[in-house]
Design a protein around this motif. Structure first.
Motif, short mmCIF file in Angstrom:
data_model
loop_
_atom_site.label_atom_id
_atom_site.label_comp_id
_atom_site.label_asym_id
_atom_site.label_seq_id
_atom_site.Cartn_x
_atom_site.Cartn_y
_atom_site.Cartn_z
N ASP A 225 19.98 25.95 15.63
CA ASP A 225 19.26 24.92 16.39
C ASP A 225 18.37 24.03 15.53
OD1 ASP A 225 20.44 25.82 18.70
OD2 ASP A 225 18.71 26.98 19.39
N GLN A 226 18.69 23.87 14.27
CA GLN A 226 17.93 23.01 13.34
C GLN A 226 16.48 23.46 13.19
OE1 GLN A 226 19.39 21.05 11.31
NE2 GLN A 226 18.93 18.89 11.62
N GLN A 227 16.17 24.67 13.68
CA GLN A 227 14.80 25.16 13.61
C GLN A 227 14.59 26.19 12.52
OE1 GLN A 227 12.42 23.71 15.83
NE2 GLN A 227 14.27 22.44 15.97
N ASN A 259 11.94 27.44 7.26
CA ASN A 259 11.67 26.45 8.30
C ASN A 259 11.22 25.17 7.60
OD1 ASN A 259 10.46 29.29 9.38
ND2 ASN A 259 11.62 28.26 10.99
N CYS A 289 13.75 18.45 13.30
CA CYS A 289 13.52 19.48 12.27
C CYS A 289 12.10 19.27 11.74
CB CYS A 289 14.54 19.36 11.15
SG CYS A 289 14.42 20.66 9.90
#
Length: 475
Positions: A225-227, A259, A289
């Motif tokens: 999830d681009q996290q 992250n 992000c």
């Protein structure tokens, strides 16, 4: 009649092979040697050069990555020049700006501020974090690995990916075509049965014929999830569960949970690799992000195409810029002459150099080849340690107190010239301090080897080690 056909064949192919060796080879000794073989051995000489002297891997990689080359291609065995960036103002804010300038010039890649990294030692730390992230996924999951097992924690990852797919999450799995064959691709078949999008990176095949064991994708990447992102040296395989008493091949390694902006770069790299294999990009929902910390890093994409030598040149430059100490921990250590010379020059400047290797790796012939060249380090007062079992598969390079190179690459020709690899430079004193502590623990379980020990090897061992060392460029 046959004699004249053979003679004509040699007269036609001999000058072509000789000219190719003359203008293509980077090393004058290699060029002279091959030209001698081509001229002195009719027919056999040109054939040997065609089979073993031409770097078809470089050409194949260029074609594989979208370059269109003429049939008679007399190119150059070199990387494309990096896209030089405007001076990055972040560089001068770092503890040793010279270290950051090296990667900027060698790769053309920018520094990425605003990241947070957590070190995950062995599968005991990595798999719970990965599984938790997969279970929390709501949009998409990207996973790239070299090995993909089907037992223990690997089975849990398979089941978790299948559950994610069932609840509507887009799941993309990219696995190496050779690495997955070690486990008979059981995991790949299970994922495909569940309608998970799976691609194999250049798998060997008979039709169409493709038996090349090179051009391997050695990167280990996961993004959710681009996290949150993961990268490092741990495969999706239960051999990394070191504390498991039933593990017959315990393999220590280091992975990272990250992250911040680096996650977006990992996503971009995965999508690039997926496009190379399938001809299309993954269909991903665009997600933010956000920044997550204060760590500054740089992602280095390295492979036998336009990015050839990005990692090698960066490391040589970093060794040259070191001020106090260089610490290297890798499972396979067969660096090129330029890298060895950079380490020797560092010692002459007063830099302390330490190399930690496994006492016994899973590739004994690589261990033997390495033993044949370790005198080049020991003669110049570098500290070389053999770490006792379990097998240390970690890839860590620390310079001074605020620089770390992490990722998937070993210091050998296979990683630095033949594989697609991932490196991440960290300019972070706190992270580097933690990694120094990890290496301190490793040296406490290691023994120092000496030049006298190497010199006292029996003749048969020296012959064996030297024989395998001859093939250092291919191991």
């Amino acid at each position: 009649m046959l004699y004249w056909i053979i003679a004509l064949f040699h007269l036609v192919v001999m000058p072509i092979a000789a000219v190719h060796a003359l203008i293509y080879k980077r090393d004058h000794r290699a060029a002279l040697g091959w030209i001698g073989v081509i001229l002195l051995f009719p027919v056999a000489g040109p054939l040997l050069y065609f089979l073993f002297g031409i770097n078809r891997l470089r050409t194949k990689a260029q074609v594989f990555t979208g370059h269109h080359l003429p049939v008679m291609f007399f190119g150059y065995d070199r990387t494309s020049p990096p896209l030089l960036l405007n001076p990055d103002p972040l560089i001068d804010t770092l503890p040793n700006p010279d270290l950051a300038r090296v990667g900027s010039r060698a790769t053309g890649q920018p520094l990425l501020p605003g990241n947070q990294a957590n070190i995950l030692i062995n599968g005991e730390a990595f798999f719970p974090e990965l599984l938790r992230s997969i279970e929390e996924a709501r949009h998409w999951i990207l996973l790239s690995t070299y090995l993909f097992g089907h037992r223990g924690e690997a089975r849990e990852v398979i089941d978790s990916l299948i559950r994610a797919k069932a609840r509507g999450v887009a799941v993309y799995v990219l696995a190496d075509g050779v690495g997955t064959s070690y486990s008979w691709r059981i995991a790949i078949r299970a994922l495909r049965r569940a309608d998970v999008s799976v691609a194999l990176f250049t798998p060997p095949s008979l039709l169409p014929p493709s038996l090349d064991i090179n051009l391997r994708n050695h990167r280990k990447i996961a993004v959710v999830d681009q996290q949150v992102g993961f990268f490092g040296g741990i495969n999706i395989d239960d051999r990394h569960m070191v504390a498991n008493p039933d593990n017959r091949h315990p393999t220590e390694d280091v992975h990272f949970r990250v992250n911040g902006p680096l996650v977006a770069e990992l996503t971009h790299l995965f999508c690039h690799d997926w496009d190379l294999v399938t001809g299309r990009k993954p269909a991903l929902t665009e997600l933010p992000c956000p920044t997550a910390g204060r760590s500054v890093c740089r992602l280095i994409d390295d492979g036998p195409h336009d990015n050839l030598n990005h990692l090698s040149m960066t490391l040589i430059g970093v060794f040259t810029a070191a001020r106090e100490r260089i610490r290297i921990m890798v499972p396979y250590f067969l660096p090129n002459h330029e890298m060895v010379a950079a380490l020797q020059a560092a010692v002459l400047r007063g830099v302390k150099v330490e190399v930690i290797l496994p006492e016994r790796s899973n590739l004994r012939f690589v261990d033997w080849a390495t033993r044949n060249m370790l005198w080049e380090l020991l003669l110049w007062d570098m500290d070389v340690f053999y770490k006792a079992a379990p097998f240390a598969h970690s890839k860590l390079i620390l310079v001074d107190d605020a620089y770390a190179m992490t990722g998937s690459a070993n210091l050998d020709a296979r990683s630095l010239r033949l594989n697609f690899e991932l490196g991440v430079e960290w300019f972070d004193a706190d992270l580097t301090r933690q990694l120094h502590a990890h290496l301190d623990e490793a040296t406490a379980r290691s023994r120092r080897i000496t030049l006298a020990e190497l010199d006292q090897r029996p003749l048969w061992q020296r012959l064996r080690d030297a024989f395998f060392w001859l093939f250092s460029s291919y191991l």
